[in-house]
Design a protein around this motif. Structure first.
Motif, PDB file in Angstrom:
ATOM      1  N   THR A  73       0.744  -1.185  -0.100  1.00 42.89           N
ATOM      2  CA  THR A  73       0.008   0.041  -0.020  1.00 42.89           C
ATOM      3  C   THR A  73       0.869   1.046   0.122  1.00 42.89           C
ATOM      4  OG1 THR A  73      -1.860  -1.076   1.064  1.00 42.89           O
ATOM      5  CG2 THR A  73      -1.803   1.261   1.170  1.00 42.89           C
ATOM      6  N   VAL A  74       0.696   1.942  -0.816  1.00 44.95           N
ATOM      7  CA  VAL A  74       1.452   3.257  -1.027  1.00 44.95           C
ATOM      8  C   VAL A  74       0.681   4.633  -1.096  1.00 44.95           C
ATOM      9  CG1 VAL A  74       3.148   4.541  -2.395  1.00 44.95           C
ATOM     10  CG2 VAL A  74       3.018   2.161  -2.752  1.00 44.95           C
ATOM     11  N   ARG A  75       0.748   5.378   0.120  1.00 45.48           N
ATOM     12  CA  ARG A  75      -0.009   6.693   0.377  1.00 45.48           C
ATOM     13  C   ARG A  75       0.882   7.631  -0.336  1.00 45.48           C
ATOM     14  NH1 ARG A  75      -1.195   3.211   4.391  1.00 45.48           N
ATOM     15  NH2 ARG A  75       0.945   3.763   5.397  1.00 45.48           N
ATOM     16  N   HIS A  76       0.531   8.254  -1.214  1.00 45.96           N
ATOM     17  CA  HIS A  76       1.075   9.706  -1.861  1.00 45.96           C
ATOM     18  C   HIS A  76       0.175  11.048  -2.077  1.00 45.96           C
ATOM     19  CE1 HIS A  76      -1.064   8.099  -5.562  1.00 45.96           C
ATOM     20  NE2 HIS A  76      -0.975   6.970  -5.037  1.00 45.96           N
ATOM     21  N   ASP A  77       0.964  11.744  -2.389  1.00 43.54           N
ATOM     22  CA  ASP A  77       0.391  13.179  -2.212  1.00 43.54           C
ATOM     23  C   ASP A  77      -0.379  13.717  -3.562  1.00 43.54           C
ATOM     24  OD1 ASP A  77       1.044  13.668   0.406  1.00 43.54           O
ATOM     25  OD2 ASP A  77       2.804  14.339  -0.196  1.00 43.54           O
ATOM     26  N   ALA A  78       0.180  13.049  -4.773  1.00 41.87           N
ATOM     27  CA  ALA A  78      -0.192  13.340  -6.023  1.00 41.87           C
ATOM     28  C   ALA A  78      -0.751  12.463  -6.546  1.00 41.87           C
ATOM     29  CB  ALA A  78       0.872  13.857  -6.977  1.00 41.87           C
ATOM     30  N   PRO A  79      -1.906  12.490  -7.463  1.00 41.82           N
ATOM     31  CA  PRO A  79      -2.606  11.253  -8.070  1.00 41.82           C
ATOM     32  C   PRO A  79      -1.775  10.942  -9.469  1.00 41.82           C
ATOM     33  CG  PRO A  79      -3.570  13.648  -9.000  1.00 41.82           C
ATOM     34  CD  PRO A  79      -2.496  13.865  -7.809  1.00 41.82           C
ATOM     35  N   ILE A  80      -1.804   9.778  -9.638  1.00 40.47           N
ATOM     36  CA  ILE A  80      -0.827   9.130 -10.549  1.00 40.47           C
ATOM     37  C   ILE A  80      -1.648   9.128 -12.083  1.00 40.47           C
ATOM     38  CG2 ILE A  80       0.350   6.873 -11.289  1.00 40.47           C
ATOM     39  CD1 ILE A  80       1.462   8.451  -8.814  1.00 40.47           C
ATOM     40  N   ALA A  81      -0.979   9.595 -13.039  1.00 40.14           N
ATOM     41  CA  ALA A  81      -1.594   9.498 -14.365  1.00 40.14           C
ATOM     42  C   ALA A  81      -1.935   8.256 -14.836  1.00 40.14           C
ATOM     43  CB  ALA A  81      -0.552  10.378 -15.105  1.00 40.14           C
ATOM     44  N   ALA A  82      -2.714   8.264 -15.748  1.00 43.87           N
ATOM     45  CA  ALA A  82      -3.162   6.509 -16.305  1.00 43.87           C
ATOM     46  C   ALA A  82      -2.029   6.098 -17.179  1.00 43.87           C
ATOM     47  CB  ALA A  82      -4.414   6.596 -17.186  1.00 43.87           C
ATOM     48  N   GLY A  83      -1.812   5.019 -17.017  1.00 51.17           N
ATOM     49  CA  GLY A  83      -0.730   4.471 -17.907  1.00 51.17           C
ATOM     50  C   GLY A  83       0.869   4.554 -17.286  1.00 51.17           C
ATOM     51  N   VAL A  84       0.835   5.161 -16.167  1.00 49.39           N
ATOM     52  CA  VAL A  84       2.044   5.031 -15.308  1.00 49.39           C
ATOM     53  C   VAL A  84       2.510   3.791 -15.052  1.00 49.39           C
ATOM     54  CG1 VAL A  84       3.213   5.772 -13.321  1.00 49.39           C
ATOM     55  CG2 VAL A  84       1.923   7.517 -14.676  1.00 49.39           C
ATOM     56  N   THR A  85       3.742   3.288 -15.194  1.00 47.94           N
ATOM     57  CA  THR A  85       3.883   1.947 -14.853  1.00 47.94           C
ATOM     58  C   THR A  85       3.961   1.737 -13.247  1.00 47.94           C
ATOM     59  OG1 THR A  85       5.536   1.658 -16.646  1.00 47.94           O
ATOM     60  CG2 THR A  85       5.791  -0.004 -15.112  1.00 47.94           C
ATOM     61  N   GLU A 113      10.021   7.183 -25.569  1.00 50.94           N
ATOM     62  CA  GLU A 113       8.668   7.580 -24.801  1.00 50.94           C
ATOM     63  C   GLU A 113       8.331   6.503 -23.801  1.00 50.94           C
ATOM     64  OE1 GLU A 113       5.548   8.366 -27.069  1.00 50.94           O
ATOM     65  OE2 GLU A 113       6.583  10.253 -28.239  1.00 50.94           O
ATOM     66  N   THR A 114       8.714   5.442 -23.825  1.00 49.17           N
ATOM     67  CA  THR A 114       8.284   4.361 -23.073  1.00 49.17           C
ATOM     68  C   THR A 114       9.398   3.946 -22.296  1.00 49.17           C
ATOM     69  OG1 THR A 114       9.185   2.754 -24.634  1.00 49.17           O
ATOM     70  CG2 THR A 114       6.885   3.317 -24.723  1.00 49.17           C
ATOM     71  N   GLY A 115      10.540   4.694 -22.292  1.00 48.44           N
ATOM     72  CA  GLY A 115      11.478   4.288 -21.177  1.00 48.44           C
ATOM     73  C   GLY A 115      13.110   4.573 -21.366  1.00 48.44           C
ATOM     74  N   ALA A 116      13.943   3.848 -21.454  1.00 47.01           N
ATOM     75  CA  ALA A 116      15.269   4.431 -21.582  1.00 47.01           C
ATOM     76  C   ALA A 116      15.935   3.234 -22.447  1.00 47.01           C
ATOM     77  CB  ALA A 116      15.980   4.459 -20.332  1.00 47.01           C
ATOM     78  N   SER A 117      16.652   3.707 -23.505  1.00 47.73           N
ATOM     79  CA  SER A 117      17.395   2.535 -24.394  1.00 47.73           C
ATOM     80  C   SER A 117      18.768   2.370 -23.572  1.00 47.73           C
ATOM     81  CB  SER A 117      17.510   3.131 -25.587  1.00 47.73           C
ATOM     82  OG  SER A 117      18.359   2.149 -26.524  1.00 47.73           O
ATOM     83  N   LEU A 118      19.157   1.278 -23.509  1.00 51.40           N
ATOM     84  CA  LEU A 118      20.504   1.144 -22.939  1.00 51.40           C
ATOM     85  C   LEU A 118      21.563   0.558 -23.668  1.00 51.40           C
ATOM     86  CD1 LEU A 118      19.018  -0.558 -19.519  1.00 51.40           C
ATOM     87  CD2 LEU A 118      19.492   1.954 -20.213  1.00 51.40           C
ATOM     88  N   SER A 119      22.710   0.612 -23.496  1.00 51.22           N
ATOM     89  CA  SER A 119      24.023   0.079 -24.101  1.00 51.22           C
ATOM     90  C   SER A 119      24.890  -0.423 -22.966  1.00 51.22           C
ATOM     91  CB  SER A 119      24.830   1.168 -24.754  1.00 51.22           C
ATOM     92  OG  SER A 119      25.853   0.824 -25.460  1.00 51.22           O
ATOM     93  N   GLN A 130      12.317   4.155 -17.378  1.00 49.51           N
ATOM     94  CA  GLN A 130      13.512   5.223 -16.880  1.00 49.51           C
ATOM     95  C   GLN A 130      13.555   4.730 -15.147  1.00 49.51           C
ATOM     96  OE1 GLN A 130      15.627   7.190 -18.355  1.00 49.51           O
ATOM     97  NE2 GLN A 130      16.706   7.563 -16.325  1.00 49.51           N
ATOM     98  N   CYS A 131      12.591   4.712 -14.632  1.00 40.43           N
ATOM     99  CA  CYS A 131      12.664   4.589 -13.175  1.00 40.43           C
ATOM    100  C   CYS A 131      13.401   3.207 -12.766  1.00 40.43           C
ATOM    101  CB  CYS A 131      11.286   4.312 -12.697  1.00 40.43           C
ATOM    102  SG  CYS A 131      10.162   6.002 -12.514  1.00 40.43           S
ATOM    103  N   ALA A 132      13.058   2.458 -13.601  1.00 42.19           N
ATOM    104  CA  ALA A 132      14.079   0.988 -13.480  1.00 42.19           C
ATOM    105  C   ALA A 132      15.377   1.426 -13.470  1.00 42.19           C
ATOM    106  CB  ALA A 132      13.422  -0.119 -14.334  1.00 42.19           C
ATOM    107  N   VAL A 133      15.838   1.968 -14.662  1.00 45.03           N
ATOM    108  CA  VAL A 133      17.302   2.459 -14.715  1.00 45.03           C
ATOM    109  C   VAL A 133      17.839   2.944 -13.441  1.00 45.03           C
ATOM    110  CG1 VAL A 133      18.905   3.424 -16.311  1.00 45.03           C
ATOM    111  CG2 VAL A 133      16.905   2.398 -17.222  1.00 45.03           C
ATOM    112  N   THR A 134      17.053   4.024 -13.005  1.00 46.79           N
ATOM    113  CA  THR A 134      17.514   4.532 -11.834  1.00 46.79           C
ATOM    114  C   THR A 134      17.690   3.828 -10.817  1.00 46.79           C
ATOM    115  OG1 THR A 134      16.384   6.716 -12.919  1.00 46.79           O
ATOM    116  CG2 THR A 134      17.142   6.786 -10.599  1.00 46.79           C
TER     117      THR A 134
END
Length: 281
Positions: A73-85, A113-119, A130-134
């Motif tokens: 369960t995550v309590r947060h201050d801002a709504p999460i946009a539709a489609g956010v992973t 747009e969907t994330g980060a391309s990695l090398s 991008q969140c997963a990369v970070t």
């Protein structure tokens, strides 16, 4: 009064193999794996919902030996946009990325747009969020992935399987373990706590390595790395002036490891507040 939001997420993990089925797995290894999963889930949730999110994680054992169901369960201050992973899906990507990168940090070569391309040194170039990369590039994450998979060092343990809702299952096999294993020794304890520290030996160039801190007049002095990139950037850009006697309120991660001897490592995860030195009038 600000509005608060609550999000429910679910995922599961199972440790598989003959030793698991026969209840012969090391209790300490299994406990450390679940603690590492808790830490990875929290880090993934903070990447999605923000650092100030309040996270509650409940683990329930299933009928199958070595299988666990997790409600977050995550309590947060801002709504999460539709489609956010979701955070659980990000955690699955962190595991997949750690496996693909063979336990090493990765370098981004382009943002999609969907994330980060990695090398990496290999020819294929996958796309990860991008969140997963970070999260994956954090040193703490690499250590937690090592602890998550340390049951695979036991004879009769074959794999670890992670499943998030609406995401592809991620399986780490005994053969994959070599890519996740950190050689610093067996983790005995790993915890985070808030503390007031005096900065004794800062790195004014913003380097994260080998800062020196003191716990106060009657406390110990120790060397620690700093993971807070915002704080380091502010030091590097001279937006923060560190003087003799400057104190911080910070989240400190303390790990005790046992190899030949027991060793304690500390990391400053987040600097929450800065206190300039007292001025005598």
């Amino acid at each position: 009064m600000s509005k608060h939001y609550s999000t429910q997420e679910h995922f599961s993990i199972s440790f598989e193999g003959q030793a698991i089925e026969q209840h012969k797995i090391s209790a300490s290894a299994l406990a450390q794996s679940l603690l590492a999963l808790d830490g990875l889930a929290r880090r993934s949730a903070q990447a999605v919902y923000g650092r100030d999110a309040e996270i509650d994680i409940q683990v329930k054992g299933e009928a199958k030996p070595g299988a666990f169901s997790i409600d977050m369960t995550v309590r947060h201050d801002a709504p999460i946009a539709a489609g956010v992973t979701s955070a659980a899906a990000i955690l699955g990507q962190v595991i997949a990325l750690g496996k693909w990168a063979r336990g090493k940090k990765v370098r981004e070569i382009g943002i999609e747009e969907t994330g980060a391309s990695l090398s990496k040194t290999r020819s294929e170039t996958p796309i990860f969020n991008q969140c997963a990369v970070t999260v994956c590039n954090n040193t703490c994450t690499l250590d937690q992935l090592s602890r998550l998979t340390q049951t695979l060092d036991n004879d009769g343990a074959d794999s670890v399987k992670f499943v998030a809702d609406n995401s592809e299952p991620q399986v780490i096999t005994r053969q994959d373990r070599v890519y996740f294993r950190q050689e610093e020794g067996l983790v005995l304890t790993d915890n985070e706590a808030e503390s007031i520290l005096e900065i004794v030996g800062p790195k004014l160039n913003g380097s994260p390595k080998d800062w020196t801190f003191s716990e106060g007049e009657d406390g110990i002095e120790f060397v620690a790395d700093v993971e807070d990139e915002d704080f380091l950037a502010a030091v590097r850009d001279r937006k923060i002036v560190l003087e003799n006697g400057t104190n911080i309120r910070a989240i400190v991660r303390t790990i005790q490891r046992k190899k030949v001897r027991t060793r304690t490592d500390r990391t400053i995860v987040e600097v929450k507040e800065l206190f300039p030195p007292d001025r005598e009038e």
